[in-house]
Design a protein around this motif. Structure first.
Motif, PDB file in Angstrom:
ATOM      1  N   PRO A  92      29.335  28.788  66.641  1.00  0.00           N
ATOM      2  CA  PRO A  92      29.115  28.115  65.355  1.00  0.00           C
ATOM      3  C   PRO A  92      29.937  26.831  65.217  1.00  0.00           C
ATOM      4  CG  PRO A  92      30.330  30.164  65.053  1.00  0.00           C
ATOM      5  CD  PRO A  92      29.898  30.124  66.478  1.00  0.00           C
ATOM      6  N   LEU A  93      31.078  26.762  65.918  1.00  0.00           N
ATOM      7  CA  LEU A  93      31.912  25.562  65.802  1.00  0.00           C
ATOM      8  C   LEU A  93      31.248  24.375  66.479  1.00  0.00           C
ATOM      9  CD1 LEU A  93      35.456  27.057  66.470  1.00  0.00           C
ATOM     10  CD2 LEU A  93      34.344  26.549  64.290  1.00  0.00           C
ATOM     11  N   ASP A  94      30.368  24.700  67.377  1.00  0.00           N
ATOM     12  CA  ASP A  94      29.766  23.686  68.230  1.00  0.00           C
ATOM     13  C   ASP A  94      28.306  23.449  67.867  1.00  0.00           C
ATOM     14  OD1 ASP A  94      30.688  22.051  70.189  1.00  0.00           O
ATOM     15  OD2 ASP A  94      29.629  23.144  71.785  1.00  0.00           O
ATOM     16  N   THR A  95      27.875  24.092  66.796  1.00  0.00           N
ATOM     17  CA  THR A  95      26.456  24.046  66.462  1.00  0.00           C
ATOM     18  C   THR A  95      26.289  23.424  65.086  1.00  0.00           C
ATOM     19  OG1 THR A  95      26.303  26.130  67.634  1.00  0.00           O
ATOM     20  CG2 THR A  95      24.366  25.475  66.369  1.00  0.00           C
ATOM     21  N   ASP A  96      25.219  22.695  64.948  1.00  0.00           N
ATOM     22  CA  ASP A  96      24.907  22.106  63.657  1.00  0.00           C
ATOM     23  C   ASP A  96      24.747  23.225  62.619  1.00  0.00           C
ATOM     24  OD1 ASP A  96      24.231  19.808  62.111  1.00  0.00           O
ATOM     25  OD2 ASP A  96      22.203  20.663  61.997  1.00  0.00           O
ATOM     26  N   ARG A  97      25.257  22.983  61.408  1.00  0.00           N
ATOM     27  CA  ARG A  97      25.241  24.018  60.375  1.00  0.00           C
ATOM     28  C   ARG A  97      23.815  24.526  60.111  1.00  0.00           C
ATOM     29  NH1 ARG A  97      24.958  24.690  54.862  1.00  0.00           N
ATOM     30  NH2 ARG A  97      26.347  26.330  54.133  1.00  0.00           N
TER      31      ARG A  97
ATOM     32  N   THR B 218      22.711  26.872  62.729  1.00  0.00           N
ATOM     33  CA  THR B 218      23.340  28.189  62.602  1.00  0.00           C
ATOM     34  C   THR B 218      22.658  28.999  61.497  1.00  0.00           C
ATOM     35  OG1 THR B 218      25.398  27.095  63.192  1.00  0.00           O
ATOM     36  CG2 THR B 218      25.550  29.367  62.419  1.00  0.00           C
ATOM     37  N   LEU B 219      22.386  28.353  60.381  1.00  0.00           N
ATOM     38  CA  LEU B 219      21.713  29.069  59.287  1.00  0.00           C
ATOM     39  C   LEU B 219      20.336  29.562  59.739  1.00  0.00           C
ATOM     40  CD1 LEU B 219      22.516  27.219  55.927  1.00  0.00           C
ATOM     41  CD2 LEU B 219      23.837  28.887  57.222  1.00  0.00           C
ATOM     42  N   ALA B 220      19.628  28.707  60.460  1.00  0.00           N
ATOM     43  CA  ALA B 220      18.305  29.105  60.952  1.00  0.00           C
ATOM     44  C   ALA B 220      18.445  30.267  61.926  1.00  0.00           C
ATOM     45  CB  ALA B 220      17.619  27.917  61.620  1.00  0.00           C
ATOM     46  N   HIS B 221      19.528  30.219  62.705  1.00  0.00           N
ATOM     47  CA  HIS B 221      19.781  31.309  63.649  1.00  0.00           C
ATOM     48  C   HIS B 221      19.960  32.635  62.895  1.00  0.00           C
ATOM     49  CE1 HIS B 221      21.300  33.055  67.434  1.00  0.00           C
ATOM     50  NE2 HIS B 221      22.151  33.714  66.650  1.00  0.00           N
ATOM     51  N   LEU B 222      20.716  32.575  61.809  1.00  0.00           N
ATOM     52  CA  LEU B 222      20.934  33.792  61.013  1.00  0.00           C
ATOM     53  C   LEU B 222      19.618  34.283  60.414  1.00  0.00           C
ATOM     54  CD1 LEU B 222      24.272  32.987  59.120  1.00  0.00           C
ATOM     55  CD2 LEU B 222      23.926  34.592  61.007  1.00  0.00           C
ATOM     56  N   ARG B 223      18.827  33.346  59.920  1.00  0.00           N
ATOM     57  CA  ARG B 223      17.536  33.714  59.345  1.00  0.00           C
ATOM     58  C   ARG B 223      16.664  34.383  60.403  1.00  0.00           C
ATOM     59  NH1 ARG B 223      14.184  28.751  58.416  1.00  0.00           N
ATOM     60  NH2 ARG B 223      13.768  29.156  60.621  1.00  0.00           N
ATOM     61  N   ASP B 224      16.653  33.780  61.582  1.00  0.00           N
ATOM     62  CA  ASP B 224      15.784  34.311  62.637  1.00  0.00           C
ATOM     63  C   ASP B 224      16.354  35.568  63.274  1.00  0.00           C
ATOM     64  OD1 ASP B 224      13.981  32.367  62.082  1.00  0.00           O
ATOM     65  OD2 ASP B 224      14.739  30.970  63.599  1.00  0.00           O
ATOM     66  N   ALA B 225      17.633  35.841  62.987  1.00  0.00           N
ATOM     67  CA  ALA B 225      18.205  37.105  63.458  1.00  0.00           C
ATOM     68  C   ALA B 225      18.035  38.186  62.392  1.00  0.00           C
ATOM     69  CB  ALA B 225      19.678  36.923  63.799  1.00  0.00           C
ATOM     70  N   GLY B 226      17.378  37.815  61.290  1.00  0.00           N
ATOM     71  CA  GLY B 226      17.112  38.806  60.244  1.00  0.00           C
ATOM     72  C   GLY B 226      18.364  39.283  59.535  1.00  0.00           C
ATOM     73  N   VAL B 227      19.357  38.404  59.395  1.00  0.00           N
ATOM     74  CA  VAL B 227      20.597  38.837  58.748  1.00  0.00           C
ATOM     75  C   VAL B 227      20.427  38.793  57.228  1.00  0.00           C
ATOM     76  CG1 VAL B 227      23.049  38.386  58.434  1.00  0.00           C
ATOM     77  CG2 VAL B 227      21.985  38.022  60.668  1.00  0.00           C
ATOM     78  N   VAL B 228      20.549  39.964  56.620  1.00  0.00           N
ATOM     79  CA  VAL B 228      20.441  40.076  55.168  1.00  0.00           C
ATOM     80  C   VAL B 228      21.609  40.909  54.680  1.00  0.00           C
ATOM     81  CG1 VAL B 228      17.927  39.909  55.148  1.00  0.00           C
ATOM     82  CG2 VAL B 228      19.026  42.152  55.307  1.00  0.00           C
TER      83      VAL B 228
END
Ligand code: SF4
Ligand code: SF4
Lengths: 566, 336
Positions: A119-124, A127-137
Motif C-alpha cells: 500500500p505504501l507503494d501503490t496509488d490510493r 488500493t481502494l479498488a483492490h479492497l473492493r475487488d477483494a470483497g472486503v466489507v
C-alpha cells in the motif's frame, strides 16, 4: 491519547456466556459438499455474476463483479464447479430468496494466483479498488464496503477499531484478537494510513483480558500511535456509536456518519480481512463464526463463505432439546427460518437455543410507566412513549419522539418488568412508516404519469384540431381565392388558430389536473393526512443521508437497517 | 415460533417491583406499630383483604384472568398506602370504602393496571376526608392507646373519641394558630409534639427513609422525586419561617410531620400517575411539595399532600411532553 472514558446513557449487563466458546482455539470448518454464495452482499448492493453454470472456478476467483456505488466483488470460496445460479433463501428473518452461485467443491481447495500489494507503494485509488475487488466489507455484521468507509482520505482524526464484542455468547472477535492480533493491527495500520487518521484506538470490553493483552503485545513494536483501551463491559458498548461515545465523547446523531465528526470505526475482523487482502492478496472467502448455546462442543470455527448453516452445526453438536437456532447474538439476532441458508461475511454467531436456555418470555402486562426502559436506553429515548404511539399507530408522534433514533438494541425489552416486547413494536412502526412512504412515493409517481398522459393526450388532440382547423382555413382561403385573399386576417391565420387551440387544451388539462389532485387524497382521514404531512416534513427536514435514504426493499428488513451491535 | 430478539430477559416482573416496594414499607410499618399504635396492623389487614377481593371481583366482571393480576401485588400496595395515611383508629368501614374507591373507581374504571391517571390511594384519601372530615382527623396520641382500645375503635365499638384522641401535629398547629394568640413556639410546648414534629412521628419518618433508601438502591425509584420533593418542601418552609417564625413552623417540623417522608419515597414516586422524564420528575415532585405546603399552611385541610398529588397528576401529560430529554447525538455539545 485517550486519558478518560465517557459514558453512554443506559445500557444493561446480561449474563455474558462467553466462556462456553471462548476457551477453545479457532478450528477450521471442513469444506461442505456444496457452497451457496449469495451475490447480494449487503442490503444495497448485488454483485454482477460473471460465471456460468458448469464453469470451473478456483479458490478466490472472482465470480461476481462489484456493481453500483456500494458494490464489492464476490469470490469462489474454494475450487470447484459452478453447478447452478439460482435463488436461494438468505440469512435474514424473512427467509426471502436472493440470487446465489452454487458451487460444488472439488476438495482440492486450489487458490487462484494471488497478488499482494504494497500500500505504501501503490496509488490510493488502486488500493481502494483492490479492497473492493477483494470483497472486503465490514465483518461486524453490517457488511458495509470498507473502501467506501475510507472516503477521500481526509478529515479523519481517529480510527477506532471495534473489539468490544458486547453481545452475550459471541466470541469470534475475542478469539481472533487472541490468536491473530498482529494481523488485525497490521490491517488497522493500513486502514489508518488510507484514511489519513493520526491515531488508532482499539476498544475492547474489559471482560476479555486475554484479548487485551494479546493486542497490547502486538501493538508494542508498531510505530503508529495505537492505544488499546479496555472499556467497561456494558451492552451495547460495541454499538458503533456507543463505542465512539465511550472512547471519544462524541455523539453521532442518527443519520450522520462518523466521518463527519473526524472518527471512523472498523471491526477487528475487518482489520484482519484487510491484512489478508493487501499482504496476501487473498479476498474474503472465509470468516470466523462462533457456534455455541445448547451444544456439546461450542467454539469458534473458520468457515468458508457460503457454507450452509446446517452443515456447520454438527461441528458443535447441538443437544437434543434444541428447538431453534439464532443467528447473531441473543440481543439483536434472529431465529433462522431456514437452516439451509449460507454463512455470509457478516455472520458472526450461531446459537443453538432451547426453551431451557432461552425461555419464552412471560405473558405481557400493561406498562406501569416505571421508566426502566428509558433508563436502559442507550439512545436516550423514552421507549414506553414510543410504545404507546406505535401501538396506537400514531406514527407521526412516534417519529416526533425520535423513533428512528432507536438502534434496536433490545435493552428496553430486556429490562421491562411488564415483559412488553418493546423493540418489536418499534420495528413494526418503522416498517409501517417505510411502507407508507413507499406508497406515497408510488402514488405520486403514478399521479405524475397519469397527469403527463392526460397532458399528452390533450396536446395531441389540440394539435390534431389545429391541423384540421388549418386545413379548413386553407380550403376556405382556396375557395375565397381571388384578389383580396392573401390579406392576412390575424384571427384566421392557421398558426394562430393552432396556438389558441393548444392554449385551450392546456387550460383544460390544468383544470383536470386540479380536479385530480384532491381526488387522490380525498379518501384519507384528516389524521392520516396530517400524519403523512408530518412524515413528509420530517423527511425533508432530516434529509435522511445516504445510508437511510432508500427505503429498503422487501428483503431488507429492520435488522439489516441497523448497524449491528457487536 | 414467532418471537423476536432479544431472546433474553432480565429476571424481573411487576410482581417483583411491587414486592420490593412492599418490603421497603416494612421498616416504616414497624416503627408505626411500635411508636404510634399496633392498630395499623389491623388496618393493613382490612385494607389488603378488601383490595384483593375487589380486584378479583372486578377482573372477573371484566372477563380478565384473575390470578396473574392479583399476583402482581399492585392492589395490595395501594391498600397499604391507604392504610398508612389514614388515622390509626379509622373505623373499618372507612378504610374499606376508601380501598373500594381506589381499586374499582380509580384503577379499574380507567382501564386497570397502568392506565389510571390519578393516584388511587390519594383519591381515596381525598374523598374520605371530604366525606368524613371529623373521623379522618382523629388520631390517637402517639403510643397513647393500648391495642385493645385501638381495636375497639377500629372495629366500631362506641366512640368516645374526644376523650382519647387528638389531632395530628399539623392539625394541632393549624387549630392553634387559627385560634389566635398563640405562636408556633407555644403550641409546640404541648405534649403532642416531639423534638421535631409530632411526637413519635419523627421516628416514623426515619422508618420510611430507610425504606426509601432501599428503593433507591434497588433502582425501583430514582433520586429525582424524593430529593425534589424534600428540598422544595424544606426551602419553602424555610422562607416562610424566616419571614415570621412566630406564625410559620420550621422546615424541620414540616419534614418530620405528617406524611412527608411517606410521600417523598412512596407516594409521589408512584410510577403510573407521575411524570416520567428526569426533568419532569423534578418538576412534578417539586410541584407536589409546593402545593402541599400551601394547602397545609393556608388551605382548608391540615394535610395537603393528597390534594397536591392529584393536582399534579393532572399536569403530568404536559410536564412529560415539555420535558422530553435530548436524545443521543442531539444534545448540542460537539457537533461538526
Ligand atoms: S419498562 Fe416496561 S413497564 Fe416500565 S415504563 Fe418501560 S414499557 Fe412500561
Ligand atoms: S431498542 Fe431502541 S428504544 Fe429500546 S433501548 Fe434500544 S435504542 Fe432504546
Amino acid at each position: 491519547m485517550i486519558s478518560r472514558l465517557f459514558k453512554f446513557h443506559g445500557g444493561i449487563k446480561p449474563d455474558s456466556h462467553k466462556s462456553e466458546s471462548a476457551d477453545f482455539p479457532i478450528r477450521p470448518a471442513p469444506i461442505p459438499p456444496q457452497l451457496v454464495v449469495p451475490l447480494r452482499q449487503n442490503a444495497r448492493a448485488i454483485a454482477h455474476c460473471i460465471v456460468e453454470p458448469g464453469e470451473r472456478v478456483l479458490k478466490g476467483q472472482r465470480i461476481g463483479k462489484a456493481q453500483g456505488a456500494l458494490g464489492t466483488a464476490v469470490h469462489a470460496p474454494t475450487s470447484g464447479t459452478v453447478v447452478e445460479i439460482t435463488n436461494r433463501p438468505m440469512a435474514h428473518p424473512s427467509g426471502l430468496d436472493t440470487r446465489c452461485v452454487v458451487i460444488e467443491p472439488d476438495g482440492e481447495d486450489r487458490w487462484i494466483e494471488r497478488h499482494p500489494i504494497d500500500p505504501l507503494d501503490t496509488d490510493r485509488a488502486v488500493t481502494l479498488a483492490h479492497l473492493r475487488d477483494a470483497g472486503v466489507v465490514g465483518m461486524g455484521g453490517a457488511a458495509f464496503p470498507s473502501h467506501i468507509k475510507l472516503g477521500d482520505g481526509t478529515g479523519i482524526e481517529t480510527l477506532i477499531l471495534n473489539g468490544a464484542e458486547c453481545e452475550p455468547w459471541i466470541t469470534c472477535d475475542d478469539r481472533l484478537m487472541r490468536e491473530r492480533a498482529a494481523a488485525i493491527l497490521d490491517g488497522a495500520v493500513i486502514l489508518c494510513d488510507l484514511i489519513g487518521a493520526r491515531r488508532i484506538v482499539v476498544g475492547i470490553e474489559d471482560n476479555k483480558p486475554e484479548a487485551i493483552a494479546a493486542m497490547r503485545a502486538a501493538a508494542e513494536p508498531l510505530e503508529h500511535a495505537i492505544q488499546i483501551v479496555p472499556v467497561p463491559t456494558l451492552y451495547p458498548a460495541g454499538g458503533e456509536k456507543q463505542l465512539i461515545k465511550v472512547l471519544t465523547g462524541i455523539e453521532i446523531a442518527h443519520g450522520r456518519l462518523g466521518s463527519a465528526y473526524g472518527v471512523q470505526c472498523f471491526n477487528v475482523g475487518t482489520g484482519h480481512a484487510v491484512h489478508r487482502a493487501i499482504r496476501a492478496g487473498e479476498p474474503v472467502v472465509s470468516r470466523v463464526v462462533t457456534l455455541t448455546g445448547n451444544v456439546s462442543n461450542p467454539g469458534n470455527f473458520e468457515a468458508l463463505i457460503g457454507t450452509p448453516i446446517e452443515t456447520l452445526l454438527p461441528l458443535a453438536g447441538p443437544k437434543a432439546d434444541t428447538n431453534r437456532y439464532l443467528l447473531g447474538g441473543p440481543m439483536m439476532g434472529f431465529a433462522l427460518p431456514d437452516l439451509s441458508v449460507p454463512l455470509v461475511k457478516g455472520t458472526n454467531c450461531v446459537i443453538a437455543a432451547s426453551d431451557a436456555l432461552f425461555p419464552p418470555p412471560p405473558p405481557e402486562l400493561p406498562c406501569i410507566r416505571c421508566t426502566s426502559c428509558a433508563r436502559a436506553c442507550p439512545a436516550d429515548l423514552q421507549p414506553f412513549e414510543l410504545y404507546w404511539f406505535s401501538r396506537s399507530h400514531n406514527f407521526g408522534k412516534a417519529q416526533e419522539y425520535h423513533l428512528f433514533d432507536c438502534i434496536e438494541c433490545g435493552c428496553c425489552t430486556f429490562v421491562c418488568p411488564s415483559h412488553i416486547p418493546l423493540v418489536d413494536y418499534f420495528r413494526f412502526a418503522k416498517s409501517e412508516i417505510w411502507a407508507r412512504e413507499r406508497d406515497i412515493q408510488a402514488a405520486s409517481e403514478a399521479r405524475n404519469r397519469f397527469e403527463f398522459r392526460n397532458f399528452r393526450q390533450e396536446r395531441e388532440k389540440a394539435e390534431k384540431a389545429a391541423r384540421l382547423a388549418a386545413k379548413a382555413a386553407e380550403t376556405k382561403a382556396k375557395i375565397a381565392k381571388e384578389p383580396d385573399a392573401p390579406s392576412a386576417d390575424p384571427e384566421n391565420s392557421p398558426a394562430d388558430a393552432k396556438k389558441a387551440l393548444i392554449a385551450a387544451a392546456l387550460e383544460r388539462a390544468k383544470q383536470q389536473k386540479a380536479a385530480i389532485e384532491p381526488k387522490n387524497t380525498a379518501n384519507l382521514s384528516p389524521e392520516t393526512q396530517a400524519e403523512i404531512d408530518e412524515i413528509e416534513a420530517r423527511r425533508q427536514e432530516q434529509r435522511l443521508p445516504e445510508l437511510e435514504s432508500t427505503p429498503p426493499g422487501p428483503d431488507e428488513g429492520a435488522s439489516e437497517k441497523q448497524e449491528p451491535v457487536r | 415460533m414467532t418471537t423476536f430478539s432479544p431472546y433474553i430477559r432480565k429476571p424481573t416482573s411487576v410482581r417483583q417491583v411491587m414486592l420490593t416496594v412492599l418490603i421497603a414499607l416494612v421498616p416504616g410499618i414497624a416503627v408505626y406499630a411500635w411508636q404510634i399504635g399496633a392498630g395499623i396492623l389491623v388496618n393493613l389487614a382490612i385494607a389488603s383483604l378488601t383490595a384483593i377481593a375487589a380486584e378479583a371481583v372486578v377482573l372477573k366482571l371484566r372477563g380478565r384472568p384473575v390470578l396473574p393480576a392479583i399476583g402482581d401485588l399492585s392492589a395490595v400496595l395501594t391498600a397499604w398506602l391507604i392504610a398508612l395515611c389514614f388515622p390509626t383508629i379509622a373505623p373499618w368501614w372507612i378504610t374499606m370504602i376508601a380501598v373500594l374507591i381506589a381499586i374499582i373507581v380509580v384503577k379499574h374504571l380507567y382501564g386497570g393496571l397502568g392506565q389510571n391517571p390519578f393516584n388511587p390511594a390519594m383519591v381515596a384519601y381525598c374523598s374520605m376526608i371530604v366525606a368524613f372530615p371529623s373521623l379522618m382527623s382523629q388520631w390517637p396520641p402517639a403510643g397513647g392507646l393500648d391495642f385493645q382500645t385501638q381495636l375497639d375503635l377500629i372495629l366500631g365499638g362506641a366512640r368516645n373519641i374526644d376523650a382519647i384522641t387528638g389531632a395530628t401535629a399539623l392539625d394541632a398547629l393549624r387549630t392553634g394558630l387559627r385560634s389566635g394568640e398563640t405562636t408556633v413556639g407555644s403550641i409546640l410546648q404541648q405534649s403532642a409534639f416531639g423534638a421535631l414534629g409530632g411526637r413519635g412521628w419523627e421516628w416514623l419518618g426515619l422508618g420510611y427513609l430507610v425504606g426509601g433508601i432501599l428503593l433507591l438502591s434497588r433502582r425501583v425509584i430514582t433520586w429525582h422525586m424524593p430529593v425534589a420533593f424534600l428540598v422544595t418542601l424544606a426551602t419553602i418552609a424555610t422562607l416562610f419561617w424566616l419571614v415570621n417564625p412566630a406564625k410559620f413552623a420550621s422546615p424541620l417540623f414540616h419534614l418530620a410531620s405528617g406524611g412527608a417522608m411517606l410521600a417523598a419515597f412512596f407516594i409521589v414516586t408512584d410510577p403510573v400517575t407521575g411524570a416520567t422524564t428526569p426533568r419532569g420528575k423534578l418538576i412534578f415532585a417539586a410541584g407536589v411539595a409546593l402545593l402541599a405546603y400551601l394547602i397545609r399552611t393556608f388551605g382548608a385541610f391540615p394535610e395537603g399532600i393528597a390534594f397536591a398529588v392529584l393536582l399534579m397528576n393532572l399536569c403530568v401529560p404536559i410536564i412529560d411532553m415539555k420535558s422530553q430529554p435530548a436524545v443521543f447525538g442531539h444534545k448540542g455539545g460537539r457537533q461538526p
